[in-house]
Design a protein around this motif. Structure first.
Motif, short mmCIF file in Angstrom:
data_model
loop_
_atom_site.label_atom_id
_atom_site.label_comp_id
_atom_site.label_asym_id
_atom_site.label_seq_id
_atom_site.Cartn_x
_atom_site.Cartn_y
_atom_site.Cartn_z
N MET A 172 44.44 36.38 48.32
CA MET A 172 43.37 35.94 49.22
C MET A 172 42.88 37.09 50.09
N ARG A 173 43.77 37.96 50.47
CA ARG A 173 43.37 39.13 51.25
C ARG A 173 42.48 40.04 50.42
N ARG A 199 33.21 41.62 50.89
CA ARG A 199 32.40 42.54 51.70
C ARG A 199 31.40 43.29 50.83
N TYR A 200 31.72 43.44 49.56
CA TYR A 200 30.89 44.22 48.65
C TYR A 200 30.26 43.33 47.58
N ARG A 201 29.72 42.19 48.00
CA ARG A 201 29.13 41.23 47.06
C ARG A 201 28.01 41.84 46.24
#
Length: 89
Positions: free
Chosen positions: A5-6, A13-15
């Motif tokens: 999950m982390r 953040r980098y979608r």
């Protein structure tokens, strides 16, 4: 599961980058497939030891044979009575 999950949170953040990588990899796969499709007839001719003229003549004769078979089956189907024709009798 906690570390997974982390990693997902960090990746989100980098979608845009991930989406661009996915789209570009699909484009590369599409171009590779087109490349193989374009070269395949030449490879087939070389491995069979034919010239391009012989291969084209073979393909034309196969297409003509297929067309004549389809025309004969179409003529057979047209000569058969349909259920609508049987109702009129």
């Amino acid at each position: 599961m906690k570390n997974f999950m982390r990693a997902v949170r960090l990746a989100l953040r980098y979608r845009v980058t991930i989406a661009a990588v996915f789209v570009s990899s699909l484009l590369v796969g599409l171009l590779w497939g087109a490349n193989i499709t374009a070269v395949y007839p030449f490879v087939q001719v070389v491995f069979r030891g034919q010239s391009m003229h012989e291969w084209v003549d073979q393909q034309v004769s196969a297409a003509q044979t297929n067309a004549s078979e389809l025309e004969s089956s179409l003529a057979t189907l047209r000569s058969q009575p349909t259920p609508d024709d049987q109702r009129e009798l």
